[in-house]
Write a protein that holds these residues in place. Structure first.
Motif, short mmCIF file in Angstrom:
data_model
loop_
_atom_site.label_atom_id
_atom_site.label_comp_id
_atom_site.label_asym_id
_atom_site.label_seq_id
_atom_site.Cartn_x
_atom_site.Cartn_y
_atom_site.Cartn_z
N GLU A 1 0.82 -1.20 0.00
CA GLU A 1 0.00 0.00 0.00
C GLU A 1 0.86 1.26 0.00
O GLU A 1 1.91 1.32 0.62
N ASN B 1 3.78 -4.30 3.12
CA ASN B 1 2.75 -5.28 3.46
C ASN B 1 3.43 -6.64 3.65
O ASN B 1 3.60 -7.39 2.70
N TYR C 1 -1.67 -9.88 2.45
CA TYR C 1 -3.11 -9.97 2.15
C TYR C 1 -3.55 -8.79 1.28
O TYR C 1 -4.44 -8.01 1.65
N ASN C 2 -2.93 -8.65 0.12
CA ASN C 2 -3.23 -7.53 -0.77
C ASN C 2 -2.91 -7.92 -2.21
O ASN C 2 -2.08 -7.33 -2.88
N HIS D 1 -10.72 -10.17 -1.91
CA HIS D 1 -10.55 -8.80 -2.38
C HIS D 1 -9.23 -8.70 -3.15
O HIS D 1 -8.45 -9.66 -3.18
N ALA E 1 -5.89 -5.70 -4.42
CA ALA E 1 -5.16 -4.51 -4.01
C ALA E 1 -5.70 -3.22 -4.62
O ALA E 1 -5.17 -2.14 -4.35
N GLY F 1 -8.49 -1.71 -4.02
CA GLY F 1 -9.21 -0.87 -3.06
C GLY F 1 -10.59 -0.45 -3.51
O GLY F 1 -11.23 -1.09 -4.36
N ASN G 1 -18.08 -3.89 0.62
CA ASN G 1 -16.79 -4.10 1.27
C ASN G 1 -16.91 -5.06 2.45
O ASN G 1 -17.00 -4.65 3.60
N SER H 1 -14.57 -7.25 3.03
CA SER H 1 -13.20 -7.61 3.38
C SER H 1 -12.55 -6.61 4.32
O SER H 1 -11.53 -6.93 4.95
N CYS I 1 -11.11 -4.11 3.17
CA CYS I 1 -9.98 -3.61 2.37
C CYS I 1 -10.47 -2.82 1.15
O CYS I 1 -9.70 -2.58 0.22
N ASP J 1 -4.66 0.27 15.85
CA ASP J 1 -4.90 -0.94 15.06
C ASP J 1 -4.71 -2.17 15.93
O ASP J 1 -4.15 -2.11 17.03
N TYR K 1 1.37 -6.77 10.65
CA TYR K 1 1.14 -7.01 9.22
C TYR K 1 2.12 -6.23 8.34
O TYR K 1 2.37 -6.61 7.19
#
Length: 711
Positions: A219, A229, A233-234, A276, A278, A280, A310, A312, A314, A480, A542
């Protein structure tokens, strides 16, 4: 590379770039595109050398065959069509796009405003249009030859009842390993090194579950913060391994790793992210699916297709209700099994994959497709049985053939060993395979994937060291990560030199690990927990691709390592710990012996009043053996758990006159044994915050000293 001169119509199947030994067929699905261009790049990944309009459009698939194209060719797509976000269309031919079926990517994405289909500084945001070309800062797809000499590779095919999962990140496991060559650390070949595989074999685990290895995008915000990341998970591609994990050959390196693990008898399961991508939400970049056919690939808000559903968390959710999107996921899964030889999958936020129009559906198109598939129905399938939708917690709701991460197991075991009372009914269900959740449709105890810790949350050591998360290194002001940790620091927050606190923490680690490996179902161990790994209290690492997340092989808790080895051996040597059916609580046929007997400290069978006592902190149970069973390996086990601040004395059941042997005691020594305790016992004192395991001397039935009982 000279320009490609010859062009043939090609075929609409298979999708992707397929080398057939003579040329390459390119095929890409887009139901709403008006034109598709194939862009070919030089080997330096910088210059576009040719742009070819795909000449054919069959069944919503654009395709072309290039007889002069060869493996190694770099390419991407530009897709023309309407840019109408309110109608769900986001075509922008100024953006080079990743082929969803690309088998290999070259280069990393370099962030630029040119990746967005709209002007990021425009007052109309995504309703504006951006004409900048992003090709120079995009990864490119590469045509590959998938041929590989597997020699004599055979999947280990470990039965579910014998499976012990080890969840790991391949970089985290190898980046600080002294016996892995520096140039291989953090890669597939690093994981394939003998020292790493030997550790898994000696520990006794059967199945390695890797965090995502599909191609991902870091990201932009993380890059700006100097992070990346780490977990992965992207996804930006479901067929291509991420370039950061290999050097010369994505597929050769990955397949070499799989082959060496299989040679050692270890399965490999991939954590996969199909919920999902990346790209967005409506303000995200245009990298692949969004620019190919946004309206088909994503779940959009009905009546306002500018915005994404959404589930997810994400920004977007893949639309598996569309047959071509479902095909993409199924083709990807089969590819990893048939060509890459993996043994199964763990599906991130799997509830979102099973969503139909009305919400989660246990008979959804995706679940039905997997269930009938002759390839996928035979590998290990594990669901993370929730997503972020309001009705998304679906533990126990997946169909036969699936196993599920049991979050209730994790929370119950943590709460019990923290000293919370009144949990023994819930605890008993979790220790015996959670038949209340999974005991339907012919499902077996292995439907429950039991875990105390996972990549998401505290490590085992941190679970007994911190009660408050320490996520400042993520630069999110510690907001977070979950606050519901069910953790106990044993009286002192953070690291301490207090010997009593350190001893209690070590005992609690042994209690939690022992509970996990003594439970029915499939245990999952977080990599490094057996070594005492810490993340310094970070429970959401993460984005920490650094020493916070990497296993420190120079600081290993040798006693804990030996203890976990002992537990796994105990589980392997006593089949009663891995039953293939749920307990009934009834006597075996033609016998007074029950398959499981719950006992009080007084030695009697538990009554209803005992089960509902609000402050009980202890539980005892005897796992019985059918007297008619001729398997000499079978032996009963008595398990006694005490999460109380005082010792509890258990009067032991009648064993037939031979006495009891203490196999394991988490209070007695760092390795869990009571050295030399082989004399007959009539009672057992279970110390505060400890666990003991015993077997009757008369019931060993051939197990004997030659296999280490009581030694």
């Amino acid at each position: 590379m000279p320009p490609i001169r010859r062009i043939r119509p090609g075929k609409p199947y298979p999708l992707g770039a397929q080398w057939d030994g003579r040329g390459v067929n390119f095929a890409i699905f887009s139901a709403h595109a008006e034109k598709v261009e194939l862009c070919l790049f030089d080997s330096g990944n910088q210059r576009e050398v040719e742009r070819i309009v795909l000449p054919e459009y069959t069944d919503e698939v654009w395709h072309v065959y290039l007889p002069d194209c060869r493996p190694g060719q770099l390419y991407g797509y530009r897709v023309h069509g309407p840019y109408e976000p309110a109608a769900g269309h986001r075509f922008n031919p100024h953006k080079l796009l990743v082929d969803p079926y690309a088998r290999e990517l070259v280069g990393q994405l370099r962030w630029s405003d040119s990746h967005f289909g709209f002007r990021t500084d425009h007052p109309k945001a995504d309703l504006s249009f951006d004409r900048r070309d992003n090709a120079r800062v995009m990864p490119k797809c590469r045509v590959i030859d998938t041929a590989f000499s597997w020699t004599d590779d055979h999947p280990p095919a470990v039965p579910w009842s014998q499976t012990i999962i080890y969840e790991a990140h391949l970089r985290g496991l190898t980046m600080r390993h002294p016996l892995v060559p520096r140039n291989l650390r953090g890669t597939f070949l690093g994981l394939a090194q003998p020292a790493v595989i030997d550790h898994l074999v000696q520990l006794g685990v059967t199945t390695l579950e890797l965090l995502p290895v599909h191609a991902i995008i870091d990201e932009r915000l993380l890059i700006e913060r100097g992070l990346r990341n780490y977990w992965g998970y992207n996804s930006v591609g479901f067929f291509a391994p991420d370039p950061r994990y290999y050097s010369a050959s994505a597929h050769g390196d990955f397949k070499t790793m799989v082959g060496r693990l299989h040679d050692a008898g270890i399965e490999i399961i991939l954590d996969v992210v199909y919920n999902h991508t990346a790209e967005g939400n409506h303000l995200g970049p245009t990298l692949s699916l969004k620019g190919i056919d946004n309206l088909s690939y994503y779940r959009l808000v009905p009546g306002n297709e500018r915005f994404y559903e959404n589930y997810s968390g994400c920004g977007n959710t893949l639309n598996l209700r569309h047959p071509r999107v479902l095909q993409l996921v199924m083709d990807s899964l089969r590819y990893w099994v048939e060509d890459m030889h993996v043994d199964g999958f763990r599906f991130d936020l799997a509830a979102s994959l099973a969503r139909e129009k009305a919400g989660f559906d246990g008979g959804s198109g995706f679940l039905d497709a997997v269930r009938q598939d002759p390839v996928l129905s035979r590998v290990k399938l594990i669901a993370e049985p929730w997503d972020l939708g309001g009705d998304g917690y679906r533990l126990g709701g997946f169909p036969p053939g699936w196993s599920e991460w049991n979050g209730r197991y994790r929370d119950t075991l943590r709460r019990f060993w923290c000293g919370e009372g009144g949990l023994i009914g819930e605890l008993a269900s979790r220790l015996t395979g959670s038949s209340d959740l999974f005991g339907w449709g012919g499902r077996r105890p292995w439907a429950s994937i039991n875990f105390i810790t996972a990549h998401d949350g505290f490590t085992l050591r941190d679970l007994v060291t911190f009660e408050i998360k320490r996520n400042e290194a993520n630069f999110e002001e510690n907001r977070d990560g979950t606050d519901a940790n069910y953790a106990w620091n044993c009286g002192v927050e953070g690291e301490t030199t207090d010997a009593d606190v350190r001893a209690l923490r070590a005992r609690q680690v042994r209690n939690l690990m022992a509970s996990l490996l003594l439970s029915q179902g499939v245990p999952m161990i977080l990599a490094g927990d057996e070594l005492g790994r810490t993340q310094q209290g970070n429970n959401n690492a993460y984005c920490q691709d650094n020493a916070i997340s990497w296993t420190d092989w120079s600081h290993v808790d040798e006693d804990l390592h030996a203890f976990v080895q002992l537990l796994i051996k105990l589980r392997r040597d006593f089949p009663v710990l891995r039953k293939q059916r749920f307990f009934s609580g009834e006597a075996f046929p033609d016998s007074s012996v029950k398959d499981i007997l719950w006992i009080t400290p007084e030695g009697r069978e538990m009554s209803h009043g005992d089960w509902v006592a609000p402050y009980t902190h202890s539980l005892g149970f005897l796992l019985g053996v059918d007297p008619s069973d001729e398997d000499e390996r079978e032996a009963p086990l008595l398990v006694l758990l005490n999460a109380y601040v005082e010792p509890i004395t258990y009067r032991l059941p009648d064993d037939g006159g031979g006495g009891w042997i203490v196999l394991l005691d988490t209070a007695s020594a760092a390795d869990g044994r009571r050295a030399g305790r082989v004399e007959p016992l009539a009672q057992c004192v279970v110390q505060p915050y400890s666990l003991a395991v015993l077997t009757p001397l008369s019931g060993v039935r051939g197990y004997g000293r030659e296999k280490g009982v009581g030694e």
